[in-house]
Design an enzyme around this catalytic site. Structure first.
Site, PDB file in Angstrom:
ATOM      1  N   LEU A 371       0.827  -1.218   0.000  1.00  0.00           N
ATOM      2  CA  LEU A 371       0.000   0.000   0.000  1.00  0.00           C
ATOM      3  C   LEU A 371       0.851   1.254   0.000  1.00  0.00           C
ATOM      4  CD1 LEU A 371      -2.630  -0.880   2.759  1.00  0.00           C
ATOM      5  CD2 LEU A 371      -3.061  -0.667   0.323  1.00  0.00           C
ATOM      6  N   GLY A 372       2.040   1.154   0.571  1.00  0.00           N
ATOM      7  CA  GLY A 372       2.878   2.353   0.648  1.00  0.00           C
ATOM      8  C   GLY A 372       4.115   2.045   1.465  1.00  0.00           C
ATOM      9  N   GLY A 374       6.580   3.724   4.665  1.00  0.00           N
ATOM     10  CA  GLY A 374       6.824   4.755   5.677  1.00  0.00           C
ATOM     11  C   GLY A 374       8.233   4.597   6.204  1.00  0.00           C
ATOM     12  N   ALA A 375       8.583   5.406   7.209  1.00  0.00           N
ATOM     13  CA  ALA A 375       9.946   5.371   7.732  1.00  0.00           C
ATOM     14  C   ALA A 375      10.236   4.039   8.412  1.00  0.00           C
ATOM     15  CB  ALA A 375      10.135   6.507   8.720  1.00  0.00           C
ATOM     16  N   GLY A 377       8.967   1.094   7.565  1.00  0.00           N
ATOM     17  CA  GLY A 377       9.078   0.022   6.582  1.00  0.00           C
ATOM     18  C   GLY A 377       7.866   0.047   5.674  1.00  0.00           C
ATOM     19  N   LYS A 378       7.658  -1.063   4.964  1.00  0.00           N
ATOM     20  CA  LYS A 378       6.559  -1.105   4.000  1.00  0.00           C
ATOM     21  C   LYS A 378       5.211  -1.312   4.701  1.00  0.00           C
ATOM     22  CE  LYS A 378       8.744  -2.060  -0.200  1.00  0.00           C
ATOM     23  NZ  LYS A 378       9.698  -2.780  -0.900  1.00  0.00           N
ATOM     24  N   VAL A 379       4.169  -0.844   4.018  1.00  0.00           N
ATOM     25  CA  VAL A 379       2.814  -1.050   4.508  1.00  0.00           C
ATOM     26  C   VAL A 379       2.089  -1.921   3.494  1.00  0.00           C
ATOM     27  CG1 VAL A 379       0.693   0.094   5.247  1.00  0.00           C
ATOM     28  CG2 VAL A 379       2.877   1.244   5.547  1.00  0.00           C
ATOM     29  N   LYS A 399       1.897  -2.795   8.994  1.00  0.00           N
ATOM     30  CA  LYS A 399       3.142  -2.030   8.870  1.00  0.00           C
ATOM     31  C   LYS A 399       4.278  -2.918   9.315  1.00  0.00           C
ATOM     32  CE  LYS A 399       1.275   2.513   9.369  1.00  0.00           C
ATOM     33  NZ  LYS A 399       1.304   3.799  10.024  1.00  0.00           N
ATOM     34  N   ASP A 506       2.831  15.966  14.970  1.00  0.00           N
ATOM     35  CA  ASP A 506       3.031  15.815  13.528  1.00  0.00           C
ATOM     36  C   ASP A 506       1.694  15.673  12.817  1.00  0.00           C
ATOM     37  OD1 ASP A 506       4.302  15.538  11.158  1.00  0.00           O
ATOM     38  OD2 ASP A 506       5.087  13.530  11.508  1.00  0.00           O
TER      39      ASP A 506
END
Ligand code: AMP
Length: 652
Positions: A371-372, A374-375, A377-379, A399, A506
């Site tokens: 799906l995407g 992030g910092a 790792g992969k989602v 995640k 954030d």
């Protein structure tokens, strides 16, 4: 603009699409001279006739289908033309995952049927799109799925004593359920004092049973009944608006007194207060002597002494009431201390207490697609078994954290404890972790439309332009009421975070997620820095700061608080009303820092009403204490949303 002026093609069906573009004026091709080779000479491309070379035609079996949840449905699509087109259904995003496709080729027609089994309510309003494509181009046609299911009451919120004048609810059902409210076994007839306000978003009904200045007379059980042709559900909530004045200070006659017990109780309470008073006095002297500022301070001391004095003067007060005074004093002190915690520290510890993180077995998680990233790792989108007591498996977002070192493992554990404790309708649901082996995994509810920033861009005026290198089909622009609905939900999540003394630090649209029915949740707690790295500013070492969303005191002194989150919310509003633009996109990081610290604020987005911009300005007051309060913002946005016509035309 493509520069093809003067090009001579070997004309065949393969380049008919260029001829069509030229006829339509696409890519400014109509202003250019293009040719076809014709023996030794050439003729203009627009004069060429190419046999058996047409854009496909397409027809689908229905314009819409009405089905019951759990039913099966078969739809078909015919693509015709020369060359015979490839035909296919796009089913990505469909929840009724058991699909079956079958192809039939006729001389000039390619026909394809699609059967969906056990249709899910999540597919209500889904557009099933069929695409026919050959070398000349592509045509498509859609069928709207309307899935009927009985009503469910997803949310019925107990009003917060003294503060709320409404009982919030979210109901789902299709056809849209009819709502009725009952109080003391009687149906509530709406009038100037009580009314239902609500909005429809596809099969969601969200709103409030609103009271005009409710008092203790309105206290009691309120039952919401939702019914449609397929069923009826009810749910009851206790509405506690104000205390009965008689309960607070009962007149002496109505209070059958137990003089001995009371006097004894008062003596103990006064004694306690007196003792605490002496104790505090000693503490106060000691603290002052050693030169440290007391957080409890003179105020706390004065409160306690005041209780002792009041108890002594008001001999009519019962023991319970004196103890109540003491309790409220201590809770006041507790609130003061926890507010400080929230303001001074990254208040993770508040939620980190007594977390029991659920563990999920690796074999219960089946990854489906990425799906995407992030910092951390992969989602991935995944199916998870044995998670819900009612469903065998469900879609989740996982995640992953690859090759973690010890400190990353600790962060991971802390994050999981924190997430376990944060539970709210507008905070993404966290199901648990999987730590047997590598990678470490966190399991979240799946939010179909992904992050809000991408969603805003995909529903803005530039939606046909490439996003992340992918041409996104235009899904229709968001309207004002939808923008307000999005903002209200984020504010609602923030009211909850503030109530937990949790400072997010954030908040930004990239950290919110969008689900079905325009449901928006705050979805990330410090894990999204990689893909949106240009939104962050590196300050020495590894620290990355989202300066474009930060108020002056956070930029200058690293001071984060509920009020700095409110500033970021103002920026979120700006992002929503610009369809996901980056704040200060025209400036580099150093210039942004200069602008914000010098007091400049973002300009009003073109489509933003003045009332909404006023809220932004209220969030961007330089003094944190002068900023609007998130609860008030949420209420104002909700009220504005109700006053705005609803557009139902987007979102599948
Ligand atoms: P994150 O690590 O949270 O920044 O996630 C990276 C990307 O994965 C996000 O920008 C989303 O597009 C996607 N994503 C993260 N969480 C979810 C979720 N719960 N449901 C759907 N997509 C998600």
């Amino acid at each position: 603009m493509a520069r093809l002026d003067g090009v001579v093609f070997d004309c065949s069906c393969d380049i008919h699409w260029i001829q069509l573009w030229q006829q339509r004026g696409d890519a400014a091709l109509h202003t250019q001279q293009l040719f076809c080779r014709n023996g030794a000479s050439k003729i203009p491309l627009h004069n060429m006739y190419i046999h058996n070379c047409d854009l496909p035609e397409i027809s689908v079996s229905h314009s819409s289908v009405l089905v019951m949840e759990g039913d099966n449905v078969t739809v078909s699509c015919n693509g015709s033309g020369a060359p015979v087109p490839e035909v296919d259904w796009t089913v990505s995003g469909l929840h009724s995952i058991n699909t079956h496709l079958s192809d039939v080729y006729w001389p000039n027609i390619h026909s394809i049927t699609l059967t969906l089994f056990n249709i899910s309510r999540e597919d209500n309003n889904f557009q099933l799109t069929c695409i026919a494509e050959n070398v000349v181009g592509m045509t498509n046609s859609s069928i709207q799925l309307n899935v009927q299911f009985p009503p469910v009451i997803l949310r019925l919120v107990e009003p917060e004593q003294r503060l709320d004048t409404c009982i919030e609810f979210t109901v789902r059902g299709y056809p849209h359920p009819k709502l009725r409210w009952f109080y003391k076994q009687k149906e509530i007839q709406h009038n100037d004092y009580i009314r239902t306000d609500m909005d429809f978003y596809q099969d969601y009904l969200e709103g409030c049973l609103t009271f005009q200045n409710p008092t203790h007379i309105n206290n009691g059980n309120y039952t919401l009944e939702a019914s449609n042709a397929l069923g009826t559900v009810t749910k009851t909530v206790y509405g506690h608006f104000l205390m009965d004045p008689d309960e607070i200070d009962p007149p002496p006659d109505d209070n059958p007194s137990r003089p001995d017990e009371d006097t004894f109780g008062v003596t103990i309470a006064v004694g306690l207060a007196g003792f605490a008073c002496v104790l505090l006095l000693v503490l106060f002297v000691l603290i002052n002597k050693y030169g440290r500022r007391s957080k409890f301070g003179m105020k706390g001391f004065a409160y306690l002494c005041a209780v002792a004095v009041v108890a002594e003067e008001r001999a009519d007060l019962g023991a319970e009431q004196v103890l109540q005074l003491l309790t409220s004093l201590f809770s006041l002190v507790r609130v003061q201390v926890s507010v400080r915690l929230g303001a001074d520290q990254r208040s993770r510890q508040v939620a980190g207490l007594n977390a029991v993180v659920q563990h999920i077995k690796r074999r219960d998680i089946i990854l489906k697609r990425e799906l995407g990233e992030g910092a951390f790792g992969k989602v991935f989108l995944a199916e998870c078994y044995n998670l819900s007591p009612t469903k065998d498996k469900m879609l989740v977002a996982v995640k992953t954290l690859k090759d973690p070192n010890l400190s990353a493992r600790k962060d991971f554990q802390r994050e999981a404890e924190l997430l376990t404790n944060l539970q709210h309708d507008h905070i993404v649901k966290f199901y648990g972790v999987c730590v047997d082996g590598d990678p470490l995994i966190m399991v979240f509810e799946y939010m179909k439309h992904g992050d809000l920033n991408k969603f805003l861009r995909a529903h803005g005026p530039d939606a046909m332009i490439l996003v992340d290198g992918q041409p996104l089909q235009s899904n229709g622009e968001l309207g004002l009421s939808q923008m307000l609905h999005i903002a209200t939900q984020i504010a609602s999540g923030m009211v909850y975070l503030a109530s937990q003394h949790f400072v997010h630090r954030d908040l930004a649209t990239r950290n919110c997620l969008v689900g079905n029915g325009l449901l928006v949740k705050i979805g990330d707690f410090g894990m999204s820095r990689d893909i949106y790295s240009s939104d962050y500013y590196r300050v020495g070492g590894h620290t990355m700061l989202p300066i474009r969303w930060m108020p002056p005191e956070s930029i200058m002194y690293r001071k984060f608080s509920t009020e700095s989150d409110v500033w970021s919310f103002g920026v979120i509003l700006w992002e929503i009303f610009t369809y996901g633009k980056q704040p200060w996109f025209q400036l580099g990081n150093n210039e942004v820092i200069e602008c914000i610290t010098q007091g400049r604020v973002l300009e009003r987005p073109r489509i933003c009403p003045k009332e909404v911009y006023d809220i932004m300005l209220g969030c961007w007051q330089r003094e944190p204490q002068q900023r609007l309060n998130i609860k008030d913002i949420q209420k104002v946005l909700f009220a504005m949303g109700k006053a705005t016509p609803v557009y139902l035309d987007i979102l599948g």
